[in-house]
Scaffold this motif. Structure first.
Motif, PDB file in Angstrom:
ATOM      1  N   HIS A  77       3.374  -8.337  -0.333  1.00 45.49           N
ATOM      2  CA  HIS A  77       2.174  -9.045  -0.767  1.00 45.49           C
ATOM      3  C   HIS A  77       2.291  -9.568  -2.203  1.00 45.49           C
ATOM      4  CE1 HIS A  77       0.647  -6.508   2.545  1.00 45.49           C
ATOM      5  NE2 HIS A  77      -0.197  -7.501   2.754  1.00 45.49           N
ATOM      6  N   LEU A  78       3.152  -8.926  -2.989  1.00 45.88           N
ATOM      7  CA  LEU A  78       3.280  -9.307  -4.403  1.00 45.88           C
ATOM      8  C   LEU A  78       4.207 -10.500  -4.630  1.00 45.88           C
ATOM      9  CD1 LEU A  78       3.522  -5.845  -6.221  1.00 45.88           C
ATOM     10  CD2 LEU A  78       1.750  -7.562  -6.565  1.00 45.88           C
ATOM     11  N   GLU A  79       4.934 -10.913  -3.625  1.00 45.72           N
ATOM     12  CA  GLU A  79       6.011 -11.884  -3.823  1.00 45.72           C
ATOM     13  C   GLU A  79       5.533 -13.192  -4.451  1.00 45.72           C
ATOM     14  OE1 GLU A  79       8.757 -10.256  -0.100  1.00 45.72           O
ATOM     15  OE2 GLU A  79       7.887 -12.267  -0.029  1.00 45.72           O
ATOM     16  N   ALA A  80       4.527 -13.814  -3.884  1.00 47.25           N
ATOM     17  CA  ALA A  80       4.061 -15.094  -4.416  1.00 47.25           C
ATOM     18  C   ALA A  80       3.437 -14.931  -5.791  1.00 47.25           C
ATOM     19  CB  ALA A  80       3.058 -15.727  -3.454  1.00 47.25           C
ATOM     20  N   LEU A  99       3.841 -15.044   0.816  1.00 46.55           N
ATOM     21  CA  LEU A  99       5.208 -14.552   0.964  1.00 46.55           C
ATOM     22  C   LEU A  99       6.213 -15.597   0.495  1.00 46.55           C
ATOM     23  CD1 LEU A  99       4.946 -12.938   4.522  1.00 46.55           C
ATOM     24  CD2 LEU A  99       4.889 -11.761   2.320  1.00 46.55           C
ATOM     25  N   THR A 100       7.237 -15.131  -0.217  1.00 50.77           N
ATOM     26  CA  THR A 100       8.317 -16.031  -0.637  1.00 50.77           C
ATOM     27  C   THR A 100       9.669 -15.561  -0.125  1.00 50.77           C
ATOM     28  OG1 THR A 100       8.632 -14.814  -2.711  1.00 50.77           O
ATOM     29  CG2 THR A 100       7.091 -16.683  -2.740  1.00 50.77           C
ATOM     30  N   GLU A 101       9.784 -14.265   0.228  1.00 48.78           N
ATOM     31  CA  GLU A 101      11.061 -13.721   0.684  1.00 48.78           C
ATOM     32  C   GLU A 101      10.951 -13.038   2.037  1.00 48.78           C
ATOM     33  OE1 GLU A 101      12.422 -11.100  -2.346  1.00 48.78           O
ATOM     34  OE2 GLU A 101      12.358 -12.613  -3.940  1.00 48.78           O
ATOM     35  N   SER A 102      10.024 -12.121   2.182  1.00 46.33           N
ATOM     36  CA  SER A 102       9.900 -11.323   3.405  1.00 46.33           C
ATOM     37  C   SER A 102       9.495 -12.185   4.587  1.00 46.33           C
ATOM     38  CB  SER A 102       8.875 -10.204   3.208  1.00 46.33           C
ATOM     39  OG  SER A 102       9.256  -9.369   2.139  1.00 46.33           O
ATOM     40  N   ALA A 103       9.824 -11.683   5.785  1.00 44.33           N
ATOM     41  CA  ALA A 103       9.493 -12.420   7.004  1.00 44.33           C
ATOM     42  C   ALA A 103       8.014 -12.344   7.338  1.00 44.33           C
ATOM     43  CB  ALA A 103      10.313 -11.883   8.170  1.00 44.33           C
ATOM     44  N   ALA A 104       7.392 -11.158   7.080  1.00 46.88           N
ATOM     45  CA  ALA A 104       6.013 -10.978   7.524  1.00 46.88           C
ATOM     46  C   ALA A 104       5.321  -9.922   6.683  1.00 46.88           C
ATOM     47  CB  ALA A 104       5.987 -10.575   9.001  1.00 46.88           C
ATOM     48  N   SER A 109      -7.852   0.336  12.532  1.00 50.52           N
ATOM     49  CA  SER A 109      -8.265  -1.057  12.324  1.00 50.52           C
ATOM     50  C   SER A 109      -7.082  -1.991  12.543  1.00 50.52           C
ATOM     51  CB  SER A 109      -8.802  -1.248  10.893  1.00 50.52           C
ATOM     52  OG  SER A 109      -9.935  -0.438  10.671  1.00 50.52           O
ATOM     53  N   LYS A 110      -7.279  -2.945  13.428  1.00 51.30           N
ATOM     54  CA  LYS A 110      -6.247  -3.966  13.616  1.00 51.30           C
ATOM     55  C   LYS A 110      -6.349  -4.987  12.488  1.00 51.30           C
ATOM     56  CE  LYS A 110      -7.242  -5.245  17.874  1.00 51.30           C
ATOM     57  NZ  LYS A 110      -7.071  -5.915  19.195  1.00 51.30           N
ATOM     58  N   ARG A 111      -5.192  -5.477  12.056  1.00 48.05           N
ATOM     59  CA  ARG A 111      -5.189  -6.448  10.961  1.00 48.05           C
ATOM     60  C   ARG A 111      -4.494  -7.738  11.381  1.00 48.05           C
ATOM     61  NH1 ARG A 111      -2.598  -3.723   6.031  1.00 48.05           N
ATOM     62  NH2 ARG A 111      -1.396  -2.589   7.620  1.00 48.05           N
ATOM     63  N   ILE A 112      -4.333  -8.621  10.428  1.00 46.64           N
ATOM     64  CA  ILE A 112      -3.748  -9.943  10.673  1.00 46.64           C
ATOM     65  C   ILE A 112      -2.268  -9.900  10.298  1.00 46.64           C
ATOM     66  CG2 ILE A 112      -3.829 -12.388  10.040  1.00 46.64           C
ATOM     67  CD1 ILE A 112      -6.816 -11.788   9.195  1.00 46.64           C
ATOM     68  N   LEU A 113      -1.425 -10.452  11.146  1.00 44.38           N
ATOM     69  CA  LEU A 113       0.007 -10.564  10.857  1.00 44.38           C
ATOM     70  C   LEU A 113       0.274 -11.962  10.310  1.00 44.38           C
ATOM     71  CD1 LEU A 113       2.898  -9.374  11.046  1.00 44.38           C
ATOM     72  CD2 LEU A 113       3.045 -10.403  13.327  1.00 44.38           C
ATOM     73  N   GLU A 114       0.810 -12.002   9.069  1.00 43.70           N
ATOM     74  CA  GLU A 114       1.160 -13.290   8.468  1.00 43.70           C
ATOM     75  C   GLU A 114       2.676 -13.468   8.474  1.00 43.70           C
ATOM     76  OE1 GLU A 114      -2.548 -14.250   5.423  1.00 43.70           O
ATOM     77  OE2 GLU A 114      -0.523 -13.911   4.599  1.00 43.70           O
ATOM     78  N   LEU A 115       3.111 -14.688   8.848  1.00 42.49           N
ATOM     79  CA  LEU A 115       4.536 -15.009   8.881  1.00 42.49           C
ATOM     80  C   LEU A 115       4.887 -15.972   7.758  1.00 42.49           C
ATOM     81  CD1 LEU A 115       5.074 -15.636  12.727  1.00 42.49           C
ATOM     82  CD2 LEU A 115       5.244 -13.483  11.459  1.00 42.49           C
ATOM     83  N   ASN A 116       6.076 -15.773   7.198  1.00 45.50           N
ATOM     84  CA  ASN A 116       6.594 -16.646   6.152  1.00 45.50           C
ATOM     85  C   ASN A 116       7.363 -17.792   6.804  1.00 45.50           C
ATOM     86  OD1 ASN A 116       7.838 -17.884   4.006  1.00 45.50           O
ATOM     87  ND2 ASN A 116       9.012 -16.082   3.354  1.00 45.50           N
ATOM     88  N   PRO A 117       6.816 -19.005   6.763  1.00 47.55           N
ATOM     89  CA  PRO A 117       7.475 -20.117   7.474  1.00 47.55           C
ATOM     90  C   PRO A 117       8.815 -20.504   6.876  1.00 47.55           C
ATOM     91  CG  PRO A 117       5.679 -20.938   6.107  1.00 47.55           C
ATOM     92  CD  PRO A 117       5.593 -19.439   6.062  1.00 47.55           C
ATOM     93  N   ASP A 118       9.132 -20.028   5.682  1.00 48.29           N
ATOM     94  CA  ASP A 118      10.402 -20.378   5.045  1.00 48.29           C
ATOM     95  C   ASP A 118      11.460 -19.294   5.215  1.00 48.29           C
ATOM     96  OD1 ASP A 118       9.357 -22.807   4.061  1.00 48.29           O
ATOM     97  OD2 ASP A 118       8.390 -21.724   2.415  1.00 48.29           O
ATOM     98  N   ASN A 119      11.102 -18.187   5.879  1.00 49.06           N
ATOM     99  CA  ASN A 119      12.059 -17.106   6.091  1.00 49.06           C
ATOM    100  C   ASN A 119      12.996 -17.446   7.249  1.00 49.06           C
ATOM    101  OD1 ASN A 119      12.602 -14.403   7.789  1.00 49.06           O
ATOM    102  ND2 ASN A 119      12.564 -13.913   5.601  1.00 49.06           N
TER     103      ASN A 119
END
Length: 647
Positions: free
Chosen positions: A460-463, A547-552, A579-589
Motif C-alpha cells: 500500500h505504501l508503494e505509490a 501500487l507501483t511494484e507489487s501485483a496486488a 470481512s471481505k475486502r477489495i482486491l486491487e491489481l497493478n496494471p503495470d505488473n
C-alpha cells in the motif's frame, strides 16, 4: 477457644522473593523505614476515616500517631502505629503471602538487575514490608484490628516460614519490631538503632507525613543552683520528640517546596522509588475551592495494563483523608498520574456512588484532566528528552483518551507523536506533519498494522513512497480503534491508505485520461471474471492507483474493519464475522499483464487460470502480513504451478 501457635510456610514465590530481597538489594537499605512509615500512615488514615463513618466504632482516635522505638543495647527498632490494625486473616493475606500480580516479573527483574540499582523496585511492586529483611535477622509484628478484642502476633526470620499466635492484650494498631543485623563497620552511619540516624531518615523521607512521627528521647536537664550556690547533678528525663513537620506540601506554593521534598512525597503516595518526571500544582478558588499536587512518573508501573489496578489519586477534604483510589477524579487513560486532591467542601460521608454524581467532583476532574494534558504538551515543547521518556512509558495509555474523551481528543492529538515515513527513528507531531504536506495535499495519510516493519513492507505504501508523500505508521493496538472514530486535526481528515480509493494523481497534467480509459476497458473482462471466481474472498476486483511494484493488494471500504482490528476483537472474546475486502491489481505488473494477455474474454472456460487468480489473492494476503484461511490449499496450488512451469 484460644488459638495455639501455628507455623506456616511462605508461598513459593515469597520464599524466592525474600531470598532476593536479602541478597540482591544493597543500594538503599534506608528504604525499609520509609516503607514501614508509609504503611503506618496509611493505617492511621484508614482508622481516621472509619471513625468518621462509624460513630459506634470501639476505637480510640483521639491521638493518632506513629512511633519509633530504638534500643541500641538490644539492637532492635520498633515502628508502631495506633491505626486500623489487622485481623488474623488479613495478616495471612497481606503479610504471609505475596499474592499480587506481577510477582514473577519482580523476581525476574531482581535477579537480572544490577544490585546497585535494585532498590527502586521495592515500592514499584508493592512489597515494601519485605524490605525489612535487608536490615533485620528476625521480625515480629503484633497487631489488633480497631473494634476487635484479640490481636495477632506474626514472626519470621525470613527463612521460608512464619509463626502466628493469638495475643490477648495487644494494643490497637500495629507494632513491627526488627531484630537488627550487626552494624557494618564500613557503614556505621546507618545504625538503625541510633536516634540521630532515625531523625535524619525521617526528615529526609517522611517529613511530610500528616501524622506525628514520635520518638521517646532521653534528655539531660540541668539542675537549678541552690541557695548555697551549689549546682546539683543534671536529671535525666524522657520526653516525646516529634520528628516530622507534618506540612501538607500541596497547600504550599511551589517556591516553598524543594525538588527533593516533592520527590519524596511522590514516592510516599505512589509507593515507587523513581523520580517524578513532572510535578503539577493547582490551586483553584471561587465556586469550588480545592488544591491539587499531581505527578507524572518517570517509569511505568508493572501493573499499568492490569484491569484490577487502582488509580493513584488520593482524596482529602480539608486535610482529612477520604480515599486513596479516587477513580472519579482521573480518567482511565491518565491512570499513571499520581497525586493528592484536597477539596474544601465535599461531604465527609461521601461514597463512591455519590462521588460519581457530585457536580463538584466532575468540575474538578475536568480541570485536572486539562491541566495534565497541557503539562504533557509543555514537556513536548520545552523538554523534548523528558517527553520522549513520557511517551515511551505512557504513550499507548495516553492515546486511549482519543477513544474515551471526546472533549479533549483534539488536545490529546496535539500532545501525541507518531511514527512516520519521514524518519526511521524520530516520531512526528501532527503539527509537524502538516507543515511538511505537499501543496495539493489536504488530508493526513496513515496506515495501521501489527508493527512498523510489517507496515513498511506493505504494498500500500508503494505509490506514496514514489511520490514522496508522508504516511503515519500506527502499530499500537489502540491505534486500530481511535483512527476509526472520525477524528480530524486542524480541519485535516485522517485517511487510511489501505481503505477506499486513493487518487494520488489529482490534477496532474501528465496523466493521460484517454490511456487510462483504454486500460480500464482492456482489463474489464478479467476484473469481472476474477471477482466472480474469488466471490467467497473479495467483494470486488479493480485496478489500483496505489501500487507501483507489487501485483496486488487488498483494501477495505471507507468504513470496514481492518484485519488487525478483527483480531483484537476476537482476542477479547467478541465474535466478529470475517470481512471481505477489495482486491486491487497493478496494471503495470508483469504477472498481471501476463494474466490479462492470457485471458480470453470470448472463452467460457478459464479453469486453467483459476489457480493463478487464487495465488494472486493469497500473495496479497501475505504481503500485508495477513493469515491465510487455508494455507494447505495455497501450498498445493503453488506446488502445482511450479511443477507445470518447470515441466
Amino acid at each position: 477457644m484460644a488459638l495455639t501457635s501455628q507455623v506456616f510456610e511462605f508461598q513459593a514465590q515469597a520464599r524466592q522473593l525474600l531470598d532476593l530481597m536479602v541478597h540482591s538489594i544493597y543500594s538503599n537499605k534506608d528504604s525499609f523505614l520509609r516503607e514501614l512509615i508509609s504503611n503506618a500512615s496509611d493505617a492511621v488514615d484508614k482508622l481516621r476515616l472509619e471513625g468518621l463513618r462509624d460513630k459506634d466504632l470501639d476505637a480510640d482516635i483521639s491521638d493518632l500517631h506513629i512511633r519509633l522505638t530504638p534500643d541500641s543495647e538490644a539492637r532492635t527498632l520498633t515502628v508502631s502505629d495506633n491505626g486500623i490494625g489487622m485481623t488474623r486473616d488479613e495478616v495471612i493475606e497481606l503479610i504471609g503471602t505475596v499474592a499480587k500480580s506481577g510477582t514473577d516479573e519482580l523476581r525476574q527483574k531482581l535477579a537480572e538487575k544490577d544490585p546497585a540499582d535494585a532498590g527502586d523496585l521495592i515500592g514499584q511492586f508493592g512489597i515494601g514490608f519485605y524490605s525489612v529483611f535487608m536490615v533485620a535477622d528476625r521480625v515480629e509484628l503484633v497487631t489488633r484490628k480497631a473494634g476487635e478484642t484479640v490481636g495477632t502476633r506474626w514472626e519470621s526470620t525470613g527463612d521460608g516460614t512464619y509463626t502466628l499466635d493469638e495475643v490477648a492484650d495487644a494494643p490497637q494498631g500495629t507494632a513491627i519490631t526488627l531484630s537488627l543485623k550487626p552494624v557494618d563497620e564500613d557503614d556505621a552511619v546507618n545504625d538503625y538503632a541510633d536516634q540521630n540516624v532515625l531523625r535524619r531518615l525521617v526528615k529526609k523521607y517522611s517529613d511530610f507525613i500528616s501524622w506525628p512521627i514520635r520518638m521517646t528521647v532521653v534528655k539531660s536537664v540541668p539542675g537549678e543552683p541552690g541557695e548555697d550556690g551549689e549546682t546539683p547533678e543534671p536529671t535525666v528525663e524522657e520526653a516525646d520528640e516529634t520528628l516530622n513537620s507534618q506540612k501538607a506540601l500541596w497547600a504550599k506554593s511551589s517556591s516553598e517546596v524543594s525538588k527533593e521534598e516533592y520527590a519524596e512525597f511522590y514516592r510516599h503516595i505512589s509507593h515507587a522509588w523513581d523520580e517524578p518526571l513532572e510535578t503539577i500544582t493547582l490551586h483553584a478558588e471561587g465556586t469550588f475551592e480545592y488544591q491539587a499536587l499531581l505527578f507524572i512518573p518517570t517509569q511505568a508501573p508493572f501493573d499499568l495494563f492490569m484491569r484490577e489496578r487502582s488509580t493513584g489519586i488520593h482524596l482529602y477534604v480539608k486535610r482529612v483523608f477520604i480515599m486513596d483510589d479516587a477513580a472519579e477524579l482521573m480518567p482511565e487513560y491518565l491512570r499513571f498520574v499520581q497525586g493528592v486532591v484536597d477539596a474544601a467542601d465535599l461531604s465527609l460521608n461521601v461514597s463512591r456512588e455519590i462521588l460519581q454524581q457530585d457536580r463538584q467532583i466532575r468540575a474538578i476532574r475536568r480541570r485536572l484532566v486539562k491541566k495534565v494534558i497541557s503539562s504533557v504538551q509543555e514537556l513536548q515543547d520545552r523538554r523534548p528528552e523528558d517527553y520522549q521518556t513520557f511517551w515511551a512509558n505512557f504513550g499507548r495509555v495516553f492515546k486511549e483518551g482519543l477513544i474515551n474523551d471526546h472533549d479533549n481528543a483534539k488536545a490529546i492529538l496535539k500532545a501525541s507523536v507518531f511514527a512516520s515515513t519521514a524518519s526511521e527513528t524520530e516520531p512526528t507531531t501532527l503539527v509537524d506533519y502538516i507543515s511538511r504536506m505537499k501543496a495539493d495535499q489536504d488530508v493526513i495519510y496513515y496506515m495501521t498494522g501489527e508493527s512498523r516493519t510489517q507496515i513498511e513492507r506493505s504494498p500500500h505504501l508503494e505509490a506514496f513512497r514514489a511520490k514522496g508523500i508522508e504516511v503515519l505508521l500506527l502499530s499500537d493496538p489502540v491505534d486500530e480503534v481511535w483512527v476509526s472514530s472520525g477524528l480530524d486535526f486542524e480541519d485535516k481528515q485522517l485517511v487510511s491508505i489501505a481503505k477506499g480509493v486513493v487518487d494520488l494523481d489529482g490534477d496532474d497534467a501528465d496523466v493521460d485520461e484517454e490511456a487510462k480509459t483504454k486500460q480500464q476497458e482492456q482489463f474489464a473482462p478479467l476484473l469481472t471474471w476474477m471477482g466472480e471466481t474469488l466471490t467467497d474472498e473479495v467483494t470486488e476486483v479493480r485496478l489500483s492507483s496505489r501500487l507501483t511494484e507489487s501485483a496486488a493488494c487488498l483494501v477495505g471500504d471507507a468504513f470496514s474493519m481492518t484485519p488487525q482490528l478483527e483480531k483484537l476483537y476476537r482476542a477479547s472474546g467478541q465474535p466478529v464475522p470475517h470481512s471481505k475486502r477489495i482486491l486491487e491489481l497493478n496494471p503495470d505488473n508483469a504477472l498481471v499483464t501476463a494474466l490479462v494477455g492470457k485471458f480470453d474474454a470470448e472463452s467460457d472456460d478459464h479453469a486453467d487460470l483459476e489457480s493463478t487468480a487464487k495465488l494472486v489473492y493469497a500473495s496479497a494476503v501475505l504481503a500485508e502480513g495477513g493469515d491465510l484461511e487455508d494455507p494447505a490449499e495455497v501450498a498445493k496450488l503453488l506446488a502445482d504451478a511450479l511443477t507445470k512451469n518447470l515441466g
